[in-house]
Design a protein around this motif. Structure first.
Motif, PDB file in Angstrom:
ATOM      1  N   ARG A   3      67.739  30.305 -22.360  1.00  0.00           N
ATOM      2  CA  ARG A   3      66.429  30.479 -21.719  1.00  0.00           C
ATOM      3  C   ARG A   3      66.102  29.268 -20.848  1.00  0.00           C
ATOM      4  O   ARG A   3      65.346  28.381 -21.233  1.00  0.00           O
ATOM      5  N   ILE A   4      66.701  29.247 -19.668  1.00  0.00           N
ATOM      6  CA  ILE A   4      66.521  28.148 -18.724  1.00  0.00           C
ATOM      7  C   ILE A   4      65.612  28.629 -17.596  1.00  0.00           C
ATOM      8  O   ILE A   4      65.892  29.643 -16.957  1.00  0.00           O
ATOM      9  N   ALA A   5      64.512  27.898 -17.384  1.00  0.00           N
ATOM     10  CA  ALA A   5      63.574  28.228 -16.306  1.00  0.00           C
ATOM     11  C   ALA A   5      63.483  27.057 -15.343  1.00  0.00           C
ATOM     12  O   ALA A   5      63.285  25.911 -15.766  1.00  0.00           O
ATOM     13  N   THR A   6      63.661  27.324 -14.037  1.00  0.00           N
ATOM     14  CA  THR A   6      63.651  26.248 -13.035  1.00  0.00           C
ATOM     15  C   THR A   6      62.497  26.453 -12.064  1.00  0.00           C
ATOM     16  O   THR A   6      62.278  27.558 -11.561  1.00  0.00           O
ATOM     17  N   PHE A   7      61.776  25.384 -11.798  1.00  0.00           N
ATOM     18  CA  PHE A   7      60.600  25.411 -10.936  1.00  0.00           C
ATOM     19  C   PHE A   7      60.753  24.432  -9.784  1.00  0.00           C
ATOM     20  O   PHE A   7      60.949  23.231 -10.000  1.00  0.00           O
ATOM     21  N   ASP A   8      60.636  24.946  -8.576  1.00  0.00           N
ATOM     22  CA  ASP A   8      60.433  24.085  -7.416  1.00  0.00           C
ATOM     23  C   ASP A   8      59.104  23.341  -7.591  1.00  0.00           C
ATOM     24  O   ASP A   8      58.215  23.821  -8.313  1.00  0.00           O
ATOM     25  N   ASN A   9      58.956  22.191  -6.953  1.00  0.00           N
ATOM     26  CA  ASN A   9      57.719  21.419  -7.123  1.00  0.00           C
ATOM     27  C   ASN A   9      56.752  21.513  -5.932  1.00  0.00           C
ATOM     28  O   ASN A   9      55.664  22.053  -6.054  1.00  0.00           O
ATOM     29  N   ASP A  10      57.155  21.036  -4.754  1.00  0.00           N
ATOM     30  CA  ASP A  10      56.235  20.990  -3.603  1.00  0.00           C
ATOM     31  C   ASP A  10      55.817  22.388  -3.174  1.00  0.00           C
ATOM     32  O   ASP A  10      56.653  23.224  -2.830  1.00  0.00           O
ATOM     33  N   GLY A  11      54.518  22.637  -3.182  1.00  0.00           N
ATOM     34  CA  GLY A  11      54.015  23.948  -2.800  1.00  0.00           C
ATOM     35  C   GLY A  11      54.233  25.004  -3.871  1.00  0.00           C
ATOM     36  O   GLY A  11      53.960  26.185  -3.634  1.00  0.00           O
ATOM     37  N   ASN A  12      54.720  24.573  -5.028  1.00  0.00           N
ATOM     38  CA  ASN A  12      54.974  25.528  -6.114  1.00  0.00           C
ATOM     39  C   ASN A  12      54.307  25.102  -7.421  1.00  0.00           C
ATOM     40  O   ASN A  12      53.770  25.929  -8.136  1.00  0.00           O
ATOM     41  N   LEU A  13      54.360  23.794  -7.700  1.00  0.00           N
ATOM     42  CA  LEU A  13      53.626  23.286  -8.864  1.00  0.00           C
ATOM     43  C   LEU A  13      52.441  22.433  -8.421  1.00  0.00           C
ATOM     44  O   LEU A  13      51.493  22.250  -9.170  1.00  0.00           O
ATOM     45  N   TRP A  14      52.560  21.840  -7.225  1.00  0.00           N
ATOM     46  CA  TRP A  14      51.428  21.145  -6.606  1.00  0.00           C
ATOM     47  C   TRP A  14      51.430  21.452  -5.122  1.00  0.00           C
ATOM     48  O   TRP A  14      52.393  22.020  -4.602  1.00  0.00           O
ATOM     49  N   SER A  15      50.342  21.131  -4.427  1.00  0.00           N
ATOM     50  CA  SER A  15      50.221  21.458  -3.005  1.00  0.00           C
ATOM     51  C   SER A  15      51.172  20.630  -2.157  1.00  0.00           C
ATOM     52  O   SER A  15      51.745  19.630  -2.625  1.00  0.00           O
ATOM     53  N   GLU A  16      51.313  21.029  -0.914  1.00  0.00           N
ATOM     54  CA  GLU A  16      52.234  20.322   0.000  1.00  0.00           C
ATOM     55  C   GLU A  16      51.648  20.206   1.407  1.00  0.00           C
ATOM     56  O   GLU A  16      52.362  19.939   2.366  1.00  0.00           O
ATOM     57  N   GLN A  17      50.351  20.460   1.521  1.00  0.00           N
ATOM     58  CA  GLN A  17      49.703  20.397   2.840  1.00  0.00           C
ATOM     59  C   GLN A  17      48.668  19.275   2.874  1.00  0.00           C
ATOM     60  O   GLN A  17      48.127  18.940   1.821  1.00  0.00           O
ATOM     61  N   PRO A  18      48.358  18.697   4.021  1.00  0.00           N
ATOM     62  CA  PRO A  18      48.894  18.990   5.354  1.00  0.00           C
ATOM     63  C   PRO A  18      50.283  18.416   5.598  1.00  0.00           C
ATOM     64  O   PRO A  18      50.844  18.611   6.677  1.00  0.00           O
ATOM     65  N   ALA A  19      50.860  17.691   4.597  1.00  0.00           N
ATOM     66  CA  ALA A  19      52.242  17.208   4.680  1.00  0.00           C
ATOM     67  C   ALA A  19      52.703  16.978   3.253  1.00  0.00           C
ATOM     68  O   ALA A  19      51.879  16.818   2.350  1.00  0.00           O
TER      69      ALA A  19
END
Ligand SMILES: [Ca+2]
Ligand SMILES: [Ca+2]
Lengths: 317, 317
Positions: A47-63
């Motif tokens: 049971r391996i779960a992988t999460f992207d971080n930028d824009g997926n666990l926290w915001s990534e805008q305006p940069a």
């Protein structure tokens, strides 16, 4: 004697998610694959779960927030680098000229990273990141950057772990930029963080050993680099993958090829009021090929505006 | 309702270790740093224990077991490589000429590794390793190689985990050579294995994605590479390190520099009857500088002959 109450299941595991097909799909999947009577049962070790971080666990805008960190660092170091006043991309940073900075492209960004992320020890770098998070504020929300994490994703991470999934970050961001704060923010230990990295070397340093960060890229954990990073750091194909951009597509494909029943979860930024709305044409977090393939393959797409009751923890009632 | 009995402490956690100062030092350390009332208490998240593999968790004589794997593979592939009959180091392998093989040095060994470990997918490689373990036998003990693991170390790993240490392998051996069997052998999951690696690349492969192993070294996890590998994969300085050769010295130093009370454990091969006896002059697992520094710094040294009641699990009464 430790007593663990497993009857808490009846409580809604995802309270910040609106009822609907996205939330139902997630819960149905987790119930199915953890049910010993199901043909889709997955043993805990897998049971391996992988999460992207930028824009997926926290915001990534305006940069990307790591870029703000690098810019703040350039401003701090500028007094020792008078030559930066007339040298791009440093000049653009010192003048807050985002347009020129972004026009400097990958080469420019890499110069910034090397000037601000290398040439120091890993301990010194960790301290810089921690200090920055304590002092810097996001330009729109006037909050420390690590408060711009998504409440619904925190609940999803917890829900997976309650069901004996091992949760990993697999991000294009710098591994050592994430490690100082992700444990507290997401409950993900440092050794479960996969990311981009620069080369390092061990220095005995007369009996007070340090690891030095060199001006050289070691690994880029993005696009086809994500399955490579997963294989290198985790050694096992995930059954659950979560991301928000074309940079996650190969991770989704890799997970989708798991013989176990797998789950692909794409976050679509559709909420210009509460967060940001962007996809096919965005320079940051472009979601174009990934969106097409998700639609074609029937992967689950979070519609942020409609699926999420709350965006950030500080907005919780 | 799950009930966990924590009173099992009174059972000897290290039954295959003879009573004496080595066993006492290990138990005293673990009791001390897990005692909330102690000044040396270490929070669970920081309880990182790293173990070398070859000659530390399993045997490494008369040659590294991974070399036997490579040799067996050369013999299998030889029918498709008639040129190997007259080309070193392959000729030496085909003639079982260990002397010439070892004289071919690091360059020769690397040629063997590339010819036998690369050019295939990660899945294919995993299968090769598993099949080899099921069929190959160690020349002295006539047992599968993965039965030549050390019973006292299995107990130590368990004892650490019972006390909420996270146990990692940090080995000069190939990460993908270890992962197929270490979970079952040591109870260490694949993502807690740090080792040497060759470069890989992702291939979408028309919708049946694979990761291909390339003929290029990615990382050597030995000597000064061990702290680098620990930092890269674990991201946290260990408090407990266990090894057997000079290749572990930098890992020991790195652990010794932990502000928490740390423990350095060196295994000294002193038992020619039941296993092997070798140290300062050995070509495999040389233990010379490490032995000097261990003595000088008062690190704990296991005297295999006197400290261990049993060597291998199959010898248990
Ligand atoms: Ca992203
Ligand atoms: Ca060793």
């Amino acid at each position: 004697i430790v007593v663990k109450d497993t009857t808490s299941f009846k409580i809604d595991p995802l309270p910040s998610w609106n009822e609907g097909k996205t939330k139902a799909a997630i819960i149905d999947y987790i119930k199915d694959v953890t049910n010993k009577e199901s043909a889709n049962f997955i043993p805990e070790i897998d049971r391996i779960a992988t999460f992207d971080n930028d824009g997926n666990l926290w915001s990534e805008q305006p940069a990307y927030f790591q870029l703000f960190f690098a810019m703040d660092r350039v401003k701090e170091l500028a007094k020792d680098h008078p030559e930066w006043q007339n040298k791009q991309p440093f000049k653009a940073v010192l003048e807050n000229d985002m347009k020129t900075l972004i026009a400097s492209g990958e080469k420019g960004i890499m110069e910034l990273i090397m000037a601000t992320h290398a040439g120091i020890t890993t301990d010194e770098f960790e301290l810089l990141v921690k200090n920055w998070l304590e002092t810097a504020q996001h330009p729109r929300f006037n909050k420390p950057y690590n408060q711009l994490i998504y409440q619904p994703m925190l609940e999803l991470l917890d829900y997976l772990r309650t069901n004996d999934f091992k949760t990993f970050i697999v991000s294009g961001g710098g591994i050592e930029f994430m490690r100082p704060w992700v444990e507290e923010a997401y409950g993900i230990p440092k050794d479960q963080v996969v990311g981009s990295s620069i080369a390092t070397e061990y220095d005995y340093n007369n009996g007070a050993p340090v690891i030095r960060r060199l001006s050289k890229i070691d690994f880029i954990d993005d696009k086809a680099g994500k399955p490579v990073g997963i294989n290198k750091f985790i050694g096992r194909k995930p059954v659950f993958a979560s991301g928000n951009s074309d940079g996650d597509l190969q991770m989704m494909q890799w997970t989708d090829s798991n013989p176990y029943k797998s789950f692909q979860l794409y976050l679509h930024h559709t909420d210009a009021d509460r967060e940001w709305a962007y996809d096919r044409e965005s320079h940051i977090g472009q979601f174009n090929k990934g969106l097409d393939e998700a639609l074609e393959k029937g992967w689950t797409i979070i519609d942020m505006k409609n699926d999420w009751k709350t965006i950030y923890p500080f907005q919780k009632e």
